[in-house]
Design a protein around this motif. Structure first.
Motif, PDB file in Angstrom:
ATOM      1  N   GLU A   8     -37.072  64.407  27.716  1.00  0.00           N
ATOM      2  CA  GLU A   8     -36.482  64.542  26.386  1.00  0.00           C
ATOM      3  C   GLU A   8     -35.274  65.493  26.488  1.00  0.00           C
ATOM      4  O   GLU A   8     -34.247  65.275  25.871  1.00  0.00           O
ATOM      5  CB  GLU A   8     -37.573  65.069  25.442  1.00  0.00           C
ATOM      6  N   LYS A   9     -35.427  66.531  27.308  1.00  0.00           N
ATOM      7  CA  LYS A   9     -34.301  67.443  27.610  1.00  0.00           C
ATOM      8  C   LYS A   9     -33.875  67.122  29.046  1.00  0.00           C
ATOM      9  O   LYS A   9     -34.566  67.487  29.999  1.00  0.00           O
ATOM     10  CB  LYS A   9     -34.791  68.890  27.504  1.00  0.00           C
ATOM     11  N   PRO A  10     -32.751  66.399  29.231  1.00  0.00           N
ATOM     12  CA  PRO A  10     -32.425  65.865  30.560  1.00  0.00           C
ATOM     13  C   PRO A  10     -32.141  66.937  31.609  1.00  0.00           C
ATOM     14  O   PRO A  10     -31.705  68.037  31.297  1.00  0.00           O
ATOM     15  CB  PRO A  10     -31.147  65.057  30.309  1.00  0.00           C
ATOM     16  N   ARG A  55     -40.681  66.989  32.172  1.00  0.00           N
ATOM     17  CA  ARG A  55     -40.469  68.441  32.036  1.00  0.00           C
ATOM     18  C   ARG A  55     -41.486  68.936  30.991  1.00  0.00           C
ATOM     19  O   ARG A  55     -42.672  68.866  31.265  1.00  0.00           O
ATOM     20  CB  ARG A  55     -39.017  68.730  31.643  1.00  0.00           C
ATOM     21  N   SER A  56     -40.999  69.361  29.817  1.00  0.00           N
ATOM     22  CA  SER A  56     -41.971  69.790  28.793  1.00  0.00           C
ATOM     23  C   SER A  56     -42.483  68.616  27.968  1.00  0.00           C
ATOM     24  O   SER A  56     -43.140  68.812  26.941  1.00  0.00           O
ATOM     25  CB  SER A  56     -41.329  70.809  27.847  1.00  0.00           C
ATOM     26  N   ASP A  57     -42.163  67.416  28.403  1.00  0.00           N
ATOM     27  CA  ASP A  57     -42.534  66.206  27.659  1.00  0.00           C
ATOM     28  C   ASP A  57     -44.055  66.113  27.516  1.00  0.00           C
ATOM     29  O   ASP A  57     -44.780  66.371  28.473  1.00  0.00           O
ATOM     30  CB  ASP A  57     -41.985  65.001  28.426  1.00  0.00           C
ATOM     31  N   GLY A  77     -41.638  71.696  37.037  1.00  0.00           N
ATOM     32  CA  GLY A  77     -41.640  73.017  36.431  1.00  0.00           C
ATOM     33  C   GLY A  77     -42.990  73.672  36.644  1.00  0.00           C
ATOM     34  O   GLY A  77     -43.809  73.179  37.439  1.00  0.00           O
ATOM     35  N   ALA A  78     -43.208  74.764  35.905  1.00  0.00           N
ATOM     36  CA  ALA A  78     -44.408  75.559  36.153  1.00  0.00           C
ATOM     37  C   ALA A  78     -45.548  75.251  35.186  1.00  0.00           C
ATOM     38  O   ALA A  78     -46.653  74.891  35.593  1.00  0.00           O
ATOM     39  CB  ALA A  78     -44.035  77.034  36.059  1.00  0.00           C
ATOM     40  N   GLY A  79     -45.270  75.388  33.874  1.00  0.00           N
ATOM     41  CA  GLY A  79     -46.335  75.281  32.871  1.00  0.00           C
ATOM     42  C   GLY A  79     -46.707  73.834  32.607  1.00  0.00           C
ATOM     43  O   GLY A  79     -45.837  72.991  32.429  1.00  0.00           O
TER      44      GLY A  79
HETATM   45  C1  3PG Z   1     -41.687  75.698  32.943  1.00  0.00           C
HETATM   46  O1  3PG Z   1     -42.855  75.758  32.538  1.00  0.00           O
HETATM   47  O2  3PG Z   1     -41.405  75.323  34.090  1.00  0.00           O
HETATM   48  C2  3PG Z   1     -40.559  76.142  32.058  1.00  0.00           C
HETATM   49  O3  3PG Z   1     -41.023  76.499  30.796  1.00  0.00           O
HETATM   50  C3  3PG Z   1     -39.421  75.152  31.976  1.00  0.00           C
HETATM   51  O4  3PG Z   1     -39.640  74.096  31.101  1.00  0.00           O
HETATM   52  P1  3PG Z   1     -38.558  72.912  30.905  1.00  0.00           P
HETATM   53  O5  3PG Z   1     -38.562  72.093  32.136  1.00  0.00           O
HETATM   54  O6  3PG Z   1     -39.013  72.171  29.709  1.00  0.00           O
HETATM   55  O7  3PG Z   1     -37.213  73.559  30.694  1.00  0.00           O
END
Ligand code: 3PG
Length: 306
Positions: A8-10, A55-57, A77-79
């Motif tokens: 959603e956020k490229p 990503r955060s999708d 990413g991490a979370g």
């Molecule tokens: C993560 O968890 O890696 C960061 O919050 C980055 O999230 P994003 O890829 O949506 O920018």
């Protein structure tokens, strides 16, 4: 086999080129779905995908149900609080993240926001410096460790709390380990949040902790909005006009907080921490390799679901 990148956020274009190369060199087809605004677009695109990079999708039970051929989801990413891990497991889908790949980008933004806060959002008035001030790092993972490294460059006194990280690791990084959350907030002019959003941490930072902070404190949140108790935050900011809150995540009550506290609060309009070419390239290409490694060889080194 087909790999879908749904963001959603490229990613930066250069990262997408890198992902394409990895996927196509492995002999797979790549589909890109960027800036989608309707979940239906994701449901349609995932229908014939074997692998998914996000990503955060949000990948919930409905997305996993729609992805009939899906075998692996890699969160670049991490979370991974945006993925329903139980639903993925019940669909026999491996979920992975790419730890460490975007952590420097997030850590740099911590200081971008810290400097902005102590220079009064660049409003022309006299501010303060970071040098010789105390900073407490709430969770000493990959981002926290980068924050420690950069904080030392600023000449700050650094301490960290992380019950999941041995003291020796913290000490080896030249950081003072602390063992209670109260101690962390009480003794640090700056606190930088790096805890994940889990059932344990949601709303865990609120009035009681924030009001423990010393005079002219700045709370910096580049983690998740969910870890903040927003009512408690507002109450703390109301009672303590010296405290500031800066976040890379727009709170649910952003408008009310901005209306009441003006430039003592700042929120990025979109999560920007990991939004650099370098982080996009690192996390995106790592995700592409992980998808290929899983689809081709069954390698699941970074699996986060059971
Ligand atoms: C993560 O968890 O890696 C960061 O919050 C980055 O999230 P994003 O890829 O949506 O920018």
């Amino acid at each position: 086999m087909k790999v879908l990148v749904a963001t959603e956020k490229p990613f930066a274009a250069v990262a997408v080129d890198g992902i394409r190369k990895v996927i196509e060199d492995a002999g797979y087809e790549l589909e890109i779905l960027e800036k989608y605004t309707d979940k239906k677009e994701l449901l349609n695109a995932v229908a014939d995908a074997d692998g998914l990079i996000i990503r955060s999708d949000k990948v919930d039970a409905e997305v996993l149900e729609a992805g009939k051929k899906l075998k692996v989801v890699v969160r670049a990413g991490a979370g991974y609080d945006n993925v329903d891990l139980d639903a993925a497991s019940s669909h026999n889908v491996c979920v992975e993240n790419t730890p460490g790949q975007n952590s420097n980008a997030v850590a740099e933004l911590v200081f971008g926001m810290a400097v902005m806060a102590v220079r009064n959002m660049y409003d022309g008035t006299s501010g303060t410096e970071l040098k010789d001030k105390t900073i407490g790092i709430h969770a000493f993972g990959q981002v926290g460790r980068n924050v420690a490294r950069i904080a030392k460059g600023f000449g700050m006194e650094v301490s960290a709390l992380d019950p999941y990280c041995p003291d020796e690791v913290i000490v080896e990084a030249g950081v003072k380990p602390v063992h209670s959350v109260e101690e962390l907030y009480k003794n640090n002019r700056f606190v930088s949040l790096h805890i994940p959003a889990t059932s344990e941490t949601k709303k865990s930072v609120g009035y009681d902790l924030i009001t423990l902070m010393p005079k002219n404190a700045v709370l910096i949140n580049t983690a998740r909005k969910e870890v903040i108790d927003e009512e408690g935050l507002a109450k703390a900011l109301r009672e303590r006009p010296d405290i500031k809150y800066v976040a890379d995540i727009k709170p649910d009550t952003a408008d009310a907080l901005q209306a009441e506290f003006g430039n003592r609060v700042f929120f990025t309009p979109k999560k920007m921490g990991a939004q650099t070419s370098e982080a996009n390239i690192n996390a995106g290409i790592a995700a592409a390799h992980q998808v290929v490694d899983f689809l081709r060889d069954g390698i699941n080194k970074y699996q986060v679901n059971k």
